[in-house]
Design a protein around this motif. Sequence first.
Motif, PDB file in Angstrom:
ATOM      1  N   ALA A   1       0.849  -1.188   0.000  1.00  0.00           N
ATOM      2  CA  ALA A   1       0.000   0.000   0.000  1.00  0.00           C
ATOM      3  C   ALA A   1       0.884   1.236   0.000  1.00  0.00           C
ATOM      4  O   ALA A   1       1.961   1.245   0.611  1.00  0.00           O
ATOM      5  N   ILE A   2       0.420   2.294  -0.710  1.00  0.00           N
ATOM      6  CA  ILE A   2       1.183   3.532  -0.839  1.00  0.00           C
ATOM      7  C   ILE A   2       0.261   4.700  -0.516  1.00  0.00           C
ATOM      8  O   ILE A   2      -0.865   4.785  -1.032  1.00  0.00           O
ATOM      9  N   TRP A   3       0.746   5.596   0.336  1.00  0.00           N
ATOM     10  CA  TRP A   3       0.060   6.845   0.658  1.00  0.00           C
ATOM     11  C   TRP A   3       0.971   8.018   0.291  1.00  0.00           C
ATOM     12  O   TRP A   3       2.194   7.887   0.327  1.00  0.00           O
ATOM     13  N   THR A   4       0.380   9.142  -0.015  1.00  0.00           N
ATOM     14  CA  THR A   4       1.101  10.384  -0.270  1.00  0.00           C
ATOM     15  C   THR A   4       0.572  11.448   0.675  1.00  0.00           C
ATOM     16  O   THR A   4      -0.634  11.728   0.715  1.00  0.00           O
ATOM     17  N   LEU A   5       1.470  12.045   1.453  1.00  0.00           N
ATOM     18  CA  LEU A   5       1.051  12.983   2.485  1.00  0.00           C
ATOM     19  C   LEU A   5       0.406  14.230   1.907  1.00  0.00           C
ATOM     20  O   LEU A   5      -0.472  14.831   2.540  1.00  0.00           O
ATOM     21  N   SER A   6       0.813  14.641   0.720  1.00  0.00           N
ATOM     22  CA  SER A   6       0.289  15.881   0.149  1.00  0.00           C
ATOM     23  C   SER A   6      -1.107  15.737  -0.444  1.00  0.00           C
ATOM     24  O   SER A   6      -1.707  16.736  -0.842  1.00  0.00           O
ATOM     25  N   ARG A   7      -1.649  14.525  -0.509  1.00  0.00           N
ATOM     26  CA  ARG A   7      -3.019  14.362  -0.999  1.00  0.00           C
ATOM     27  C   ARG A   7      -4.009  14.829   0.066  1.00  0.00           C
ATOM     28  O   ARG A   7      -3.815  14.580   1.265  1.00  0.00           O
ATOM     29  N   PRO A   8      -5.092  15.463  -0.335  1.00  0.00           N
ATOM     30  CA  PRO A   8      -6.019  16.012   0.672  1.00  0.00           C
ATOM     31  C   PRO A   8      -6.723  14.942   1.489  1.00  0.00           C
ATOM     32  O   PRO A   8      -7.147  15.213   2.622  1.00  0.00           O
ATOM     33  N   GLU A   9      -6.907  13.729   0.967  1.00  0.00           N
ATOM     34  CA  GLU A   9      -7.628  12.701   1.714  1.00  0.00           C
ATOM     35  C   GLU A   9      -6.738  11.920   2.680  1.00  0.00           C
ATOM     36  O   GLU A   9      -7.219  11.019   3.378  1.00  0.00           O
ATOM     37  N   THR A  10      -5.450  12.258   2.757  1.00  0.00           N
ATOM     38  CA  THR A  10      -4.544  11.488   3.614  1.00  0.00           C
ATOM     39  C   THR A  10      -4.799  11.743   5.094  1.00  0.00           C
ATOM     40  O   THR A  10      -4.821  10.818   5.907  1.00  0.00           O
TER      41      THR A  10
END
Length: 773
Positions: free
Chosen positions: A475-484
């Motif tokens: 799984a990959i998340w990006t901190l700059s995405r608004p839904e994080t």
Amino acid sequence: MTRRRSRGKQPQSYRFGEEYSFLDEDGSGASGTQTPNLREDAQDDGDDFMPDAHEEEPNDDLDDDLEGDVIEDEDDEEAEENFDEDDEVPDPRSARHISATDIEFVQEPSTPTHSRGKSNIPGDTVSPITPRRRRGSRARIVDGEKLRSRGVADFSKIGGQEIRLKDLFGPSNEDLIPIFSTRDHWIKQETLPLKEPGGLRRSFFEYPGVRDKEIKALRTWYKDDGRAAFATQQEIRILSAGDGKPYMNTAGLKSLNVLVGPVDTPQVVSLEKGSRINIAEPFKESKCRQGWLFNLGARIQEAQWAPNEDSSTQYLAIAVEQLPPGRQPKPLEQPQAPAFTPTKPYPASIQIWSFEATDDGGLDTSQEPGLQLVICTDWGAPKQFRWSPLEATDAELSKDGDSVHVGFLAGIWSDGRVRVLDIWIPKSSVKPTDPLYLHYSRAAFDVALPHTVPSCLHWLSAASLSVGTAAGTLAIWTLSRPETFASKAASDPNPRPWFCMQLADTYILTIASAWPSLPQYMSISVADGFSRIFDLRSPRLDTAASIRGRTLCLTQAWHEQTQSFTMPDEHYILKHNTIRRYYHNLYSMRSESPITRVATSPVHPGVLIGGAEGNVEASNPVGRITNYKTVPWQQKWFVHEWRRPVDELMVKPAATGEDVEMVGSGPVAEPPGATTANATAPAAPGVTSNKVPQSVLSQPLVRITEGYKATQPGIQHSIVSKKPTNPETGKGITVFEEQSAITALAWNPNLKYGTWAVAGMGSGLLRVEDIGV
């Protein structure tokens, strides 16, 4: 019998019994209807895409057979008529210039194929490879799926070093210039990094301006939205020294005897838990040694440097093994597998130490290192953590008032959750000699993966975090995405990843990314013995597996200077798997014990490996990768050996209660605090005493030796052992003490301080040193 001579003969099934007779490939079994039938001719073998091992070897006896074998099907003839030779064909082997849409079709090269025996040296561009059957016909597409190439099929049969480099790094000048520049720039570095001008620099494979663009985007997001999101979601409170001490409890001894100094005149130093010494003190010549030796009380779980390019203060995050309170069950007493199940929450901590640097980038030993911050949590023990590779604040914002911003720290805790902490060190309430205890009761980014536990993590960029699980998912998340960042009042506080896929069938052990030059590629090592590479733009199609290993690969690192993923194999050898030839192992270093840790640097080509024996060795693999005939150099940084009390040894050197003579004639200093009853009697005038005190024999002892010369041990010796074997018992296997192993290893990633290295050991010792020469 070769593959060509076996054509036309139907292999029989290896299974036994009439109930499996339908699996025999005689054309009458039921198995022919279960899978698409690619063969309309009975002379096809069972492996159309495997390269023929004897294809380049001329054999007069097979000429007649080959002439009769080249028979093309009607469908192949139609495909050949529809093929346009003027179409532009992308090179499927060039991983640096290809996208997911460029390799939908694998087409025939427009230039005629060279006949056998003639020169086949490619130019600046290499024609793409079309999979062919050994009979000469094209392999047909099954069920509408497009055929894909996993890279270069094999090294070119004809050609020298230039052809080999084109196979490894690419056919164009844009691919070859960086590796030539890397080889020529660090040609003088054999093992340890050089401190001469230009010895430290960014990789030649990085595209100009990409790093600055990523830093600008990260800092803009953090200034506008990120800092407020972390400040709102994180719950932090300051603890007093008394309340913070329980978070640093470990199960180790209160003190540890360490044998250090020259080999002929060693000294025994008693290190209290939490204390440190300058590694130059036991030596007469102390100018050439700049470092510290710490005793943190228990096994070093993790040690990572924080990114800090603009300041002379460097921060190091350290995690020490901390166990739940109460009696610890034995391995067979645990009802559930601890690697697949979370633990109950209990107090633990992560320590942030600061080290000062000199004007020329060296480690300043005139200033004592300080424990600046203790991150106290009730989430169980931190199992693994990584700093974000880039700074989110500039020099002005990082020192906002009385606080210093260290960075984003992502970690896995034993309660089965992944968290990202924004670390600020406030200095207003901190004394120069006392650390600050900060208790984190809630993290802004807090994720629990359903039906499994996280097993490893890695930053794919400055803001993207990848997490592997025990179930084989990624799984990959990006901190700059608004839904994080979910709000506190949200019904489902777990932020959903933008990438979640089953990439393996079992436990993912390690993750590595090809950032910064090739951030779209990532490598994982799995418990099934394989390591796999993926292109995140098309992970299901653009993938390849390495050669299967017989042991678990517990460490992995991306080596930017050779564009390869480095990891150990079962022969105690360090292997490199390049992007274009991931399924082929290139060996550069070997050890005399299982390799437990691998560390690479983004600012120089030096590689560090740590073994179960306790040795840490350095090498520069660039020369070996570019010219495989080169015998690489290796040099031991230091060797760490731990022994249990003499009374607990399987083979006791003497009767209990008697003094034991050391091997050698040098005196051994009595550790501080020893009583006169335990000390040996003074020696006569003119006679050197070589007796070991009983106080040293009754306690565990660590010996650290250093000052090794660079050697060329070679690679083959580790595979074919020359040690004598007993025909009655077979080959012997060496078992090392668990406390002797190297458990943490890392280079400083900052450009000016890239010669700094840290090594953690199973005995609880931590060594921080500037090993540049």
